[in-house]
Scaffold this active site. Structure first.
Site, mmCIF file in Angstrom:
data_model
loop_
_atom_site.group_PDB
_atom_site.id
_atom_site.type_symbol
_atom_site.label_atom_id
_atom_site.label_comp_id
_atom_site.label_asym_id
_atom_site.label_seq_id
_atom_site.Cartn_x
_atom_site.Cartn_y
_atom_site.Cartn_z
ATOM 1 C CG ASP A 114 -2.105 0.863 1.053
ATOM 2 O OD1 ASP A 114 -2.329 1.330 -0.071
ATOM 3 O OD2 ASP A 114 -2.824 1.079 2.045
ATOM 4 C CD GLU A 169 2.025 0.532 -4.752
ATOM 5 O OE1 GLU A 169 2.136 0.145 -5.936
ATOM 6 O OE2 GLU A 169 1.026 1.114 -4.303
ATOM 7 C CB CYS A 426 -10.920 29.338 25.084
ATOM 8 S SG CYS A 426 -11.280 27.607 25.177
HETATM 9 P P1 AMP Z 1 -5.840 -0.123 -6.880
HETATM 10 O O1 AMP Z 1 -5.006 1.109 -6.667
HETATM 11 O O2 AMP Z 1 -6.636 -0.536 -5.698
HETATM 12 O O3 AMP Z 1 -6.572 -0.109 -8.192
HETATM 13 O O4 AMP Z 1 -4.797 -1.312 -7.027
HETATM 14 C C1 AMP Z 1 -3.908 -1.370 -8.096
HETATM 15 C C2 AMP Z 1 -2.554 -0.978 -7.604
HETATM 16 O O5 AMP Z 1 -2.051 -1.904 -6.667
HETATM 17 C C3 AMP Z 1 -1.544 -1.009 -8.679
HETATM 18 O O6 AMP Z 1 -1.570 0.148 -9.445
HETATM 19 C C4 AMP Z 1 -0.268 -1.116 -7.915
HETATM 20 O O7 AMP Z 1 0.206 0.203 -7.649
HETATM 21 C C5 AMP Z 1 -0.676 -1.704 -6.582
HETATM 22 N N1 AMP Z 1 0.035 -2.931 -6.218
HETATM 23 C C6 AMP Z 1 0.556 -3.165 -4.990
HETATM 24 N N2 AMP Z 1 1.135 -4.364 -4.933
HETATM 25 C C7 AMP Z 1 1.022 -4.920 -6.156
HETATM 26 C C8 AMP Z 1 1.464 -6.155 -6.707
HETATM 27 N N3 AMP Z 1 2.116 -7.088 -5.979
HETATM 28 N N4 AMP Z 1 1.179 -6.392 -8.005
HETATM 29 C C9 AMP Z 1 0.492 -5.484 -8.736
HETATM 30 N N5 AMP Z 1 0.056 -4.299 -8.274
HETATM 31 C C10 AMP Z 1 0.319 -4.006 -6.982
HETATM 32 ZN ZN ZN Z 2 -13.489 27.642 24.976
#
Ligand code: AMP
Ligand code: ZN
Length: 664
Positions: A114, A169, A426
């Site tokens: 993430d 990422e 305050c």
């Molecule tokens: P979303 O942003 O929810 O559409 O998910 C897609 C995004 O997940 C992709 O654009 C990647 O940036 C991310 N991602 C993270 N880990 C992975 C992975 N192992 N393989 C492919 N995409 C990934």
């Molecule tokens: Zn106050």
């Protein structure tokens, strides 16, 4: 050995240590020795600019500025992923695939990191560019910033394809994120909310040396290019590792959907043991041939699917609702919960956002409530169970008066929050403003902690930050627990703050929406506080990067009698309320072309300001120490190797104050 070979040797050596440390997590050199080698390389490169290499390890520290990020079209489109949330979603996906491809299918299960996605292009084994995903077709060129991330190889190892893209990422692991926040809190700044937003915000910072300070990592998962020597996704992960990329070893090759589900369930439970955040699992058909057969929809590949974890949710009892008053008077309702474990930590308090949220969910004291922890650090109440509610339960009445000063709360149209309008009297607002004023990035007044501030306010010695400048030793010595030494420190800290430059004073005033960057902008533009104070809203919006909200807030601040009075008081005390003479008139020749090296962390001015000051006064700033260096300005935490080198060469080391008095 000639210089060129020496430089190349050092570069190779540093590259290997870097790879071992940041990609393989195995240190093969001490930080100290690494530092020394890096300095050697820097010195050689500085002395021999003819051997410049855009991918030298010395460039990891950043320094390049990007004013406008160039838009670049991706050679291969960056797709997003379709999502699934359940076992049956995954089974449906397999059924759809089975209609298109025959024979056995293998799946690669990977973690869904993430962060912010990135596409790196390598040509002839060197990093050519790094581009954000953007709209998938084109993104922003953030190469300078990405080069500062240590796990991104600038040069590849082994047998690399001529040209390819590799996707991954950019993440900010928890440990680094938490350290950044600790530092921010110390400096009186709002902590960052979550690692993902902080990571993606970092990519678009203009100053790459700021990016270099953030402990970002790049995790790779996808290679694309023409005629790559791979037949499967799993092979491509392996190839990427061999070329020097950081590819987590957790990925697993399986042959059935039940095995996929096992992987998903395992990581749903164990994700909190990972050093970085994940929000699910990505499942990919392994064979590239089968991938091609399955193809893409307009948005996402059919051969891959994301399984999104549900945000973790637990139920507990709402014991109480308390209300916090911020420095701007904003009221935040806080749920006090029966302690419960959630996502690996014990949760006792959760955010209730505002009155509307409480009303919408009909949250009442004693309710069983559901608490969720998503990407945000602070958990939130997302639902209420009405089942166990007793018939005696009463609807929550949002407070109408300030819990601290009892003033009637106000709520402006369009505002989600209630405010206490009594900004003058305050206590948490008074205290909060003073706290902000003295914080490190503002007036940086040493010797004055939050308890002392509360004490001073309570005893009626100060009522606003300008009052700090009227404090006397005789007034503060009799206070509880005030030792003589601390009293003197306090007075000295207050005195020292009179040297703080205008832009930081402006930030310190605590005008709503005027953060550090905006304060800088306004200071540069208006040059003194009087000019700013009479600026109209229309004028303000005309200033680069100043929007309507800021403009309104500035005008409202200066339309308060009380604030004007405070500023008058600050002026009398001798606070810098305009840009200093040297900044105004520019160039002096005090430093007579002397060569300076700046190292460490400084108290009164930022490192960049210090460098500007040197240049403005006719000095020259270089990045590493050599025989040609005349002075080293040393702040806190200056690297030991720098100090030793300076001492050995007999170079004068100046403290911040010594330097400042040199130019004043
Ligand atoms: P979303 O942003 O929810 O559409 O998910 C897609 C995004 O997940 C992709 O654009 C990647 O940036 C991310 N991602 C993270 N880990 C992975 C992975 N192992 N393989 C492919 N995409 C990934
Ligand atoms: Zn106050």
């Amino acid at each position: 050995m000639n210089v060129k070979d020496q430089i190349n040797l050092l570069r190779d050596e540093l590259r290997i240590h870097n790879h071992n440390y940041y990609v393989l997590d195995e240190a093969t050199i001490s930080d100290f020795d690494f530092d020394i080698k890096l300095k050697q390389l820097q010195d050689l490169e500085e002395a021999h600019p003819e051997f410049y290499d855009a991918n030298s390890p010395t460039l990891r520290v950043g320094g390049g500025i990007t004013k406008n990020f160039k838009t670049i079209k991706h050679d291969f489109k960056m797709y997003s992923l379709s999502n699934s949330y359940s076992k049956s979603d995954l089974e449906d996906w397999e059924k759809r695939n089975r209609k298109i491809i025959d024979g056995s299918v293998e799946y690669v299960c990977e973690l869904k990191y993430d962060g912010a996605s990135i596409s790196l292009t390598y040509e002839n084994g060197v990093l050519l560019r790094a581009v954000t995903r953007g709209d998938g077709t084109q993104g922003d060129d953030v190469t300078l910033n990405i080069k500062t991330i240590n796990s991104v190889p600038l040069k590849l190892k082994g047998d690399f394809p001529d040209r390819f893209d590799i996707r991954g990422e950019i993440v900010l692991p928890f440990e680094g994120f938490n350290n950044m926040n600790k530092q921010r809190i110390l400096e009186g700044e709002e902590p960052y909310r979550n690692p993902r937003n902080t990571a993606s915000g970092s990519l678009k910072l203009q100053d790459s040396s700021e990016v270099a300070k953030r402990p970002l990592e790049c995790l790779l998962y996808h290679m694309v290019g023409d005629k790559l020597p791979i037949q499967t996704q799993y092979q491509s992960l392996d190839l990427a590792r061999k070329l020097g990329f950081k590819v987590p070893a957790i990925s697993k090759l399986v042959t059935t959907i039940p095995e996929v589900i096992k992987f998903v369930e395992y990581w749903d439970q164990h994700r909190h043991n990972l050093p970085y955040e994940i929000d699910g699992v990505v499942i990919k058909v392994n064979s590239l041939f089968q991938q091609e057969e399955l193809g893409h929809t307009s948005k996402s590949p059919r051969w891959a699917i994301a399984y999104k974890f549900k945000a973790e949710r637990v139920s507990t009892i709402l014991n109480d609702i308390t209300y916090q008053v911020g420095r701007t008077g904003a009221i935040t309702p806080v749920a006090n919960l029966k302690p419960v474990e959630l996502a690996g930590t014990i949760v006792k308090r959760a955010s209730l956002h505002n009155a509307d949220q409480i009303e919408k969910l009909d949250i009442r004291l004693g309710d069983v409530v559901f608490v969720e922890k998503g990407g945000e650090i602070i958990p939130k109440i997302v639902d209420v169970s009405f089942e166990n509610r007793s018939s005696a339960s009463l609807k929550t009445n949002y407070i109408t008066n300030c819990p601290e000063c009892n003033s009637s709360l106000t709520r402006n149209e369009g505002d989600a929050k209630h405010f206490c309008p009594n900004s003058e009297h305050c206590p948490p607002q008074i205290g909060g403003r003073i706290q902000h004023f003295i914080s490190r990035k503002a007036m940086n007044i040493d010797g004055l902690g939050s308890e002392t501030v509360t004490l001073l306010v309570k005893n009626g010695l100060i009522n606003n930050y300008a009052d700090l400048y009227d404090l006397t030793i005789d007034q503060i010595l009799p206070l509880d627990r005030m030792a003589e030494k601390s009293a003197f420190n306090l007075i000295a800290g207050v005195e020292a703050s009179k040297k703080i430059v205008f832009e930081r004073v402006l930030f310190a005033l605590g005008i709503r929406y005027v953060g550090e960057t905006v304060a800088k902008k306004l200071a540069k533009h208006y040059k003194d506080i009087e000019a700013l104070a009479i600026a109209s809203e229309e004028e303000l919006v005309n200033v680069d990067e100043i929007g309507e909200v800021i403009a309104k807030s500035v005008v409202s601040f200066f339309s308060s009698e009380k604030n004007i009075e405070i500023i008058r008081q600050l002026k009398q005390a001798g606070i810098q309320l305009k840009i200093s003479e040297t900044e105004l008139t520019g160039q002096t020749d005090i430093l007579e072309s002397n060569v300076f090296v700046v190292s460490g962390i400084f108290m009164k001015v930022t490192r960049n300001q210090l460098k500007l000051l040197i240049e403005k006064n006719g000095g020259r700033v270089v990045s590493s120490i050599s025989k040609k260096t005349n002075y080293v300005v040393a702040g806190d935490k200056m690297g030991p190797s720098k100090r030793i080198k300076a001492e050995n060469l007999g170079i004068t080391i100046l403290s911040e104050d010594e330097f400042l008095s040199m130019i004043s």
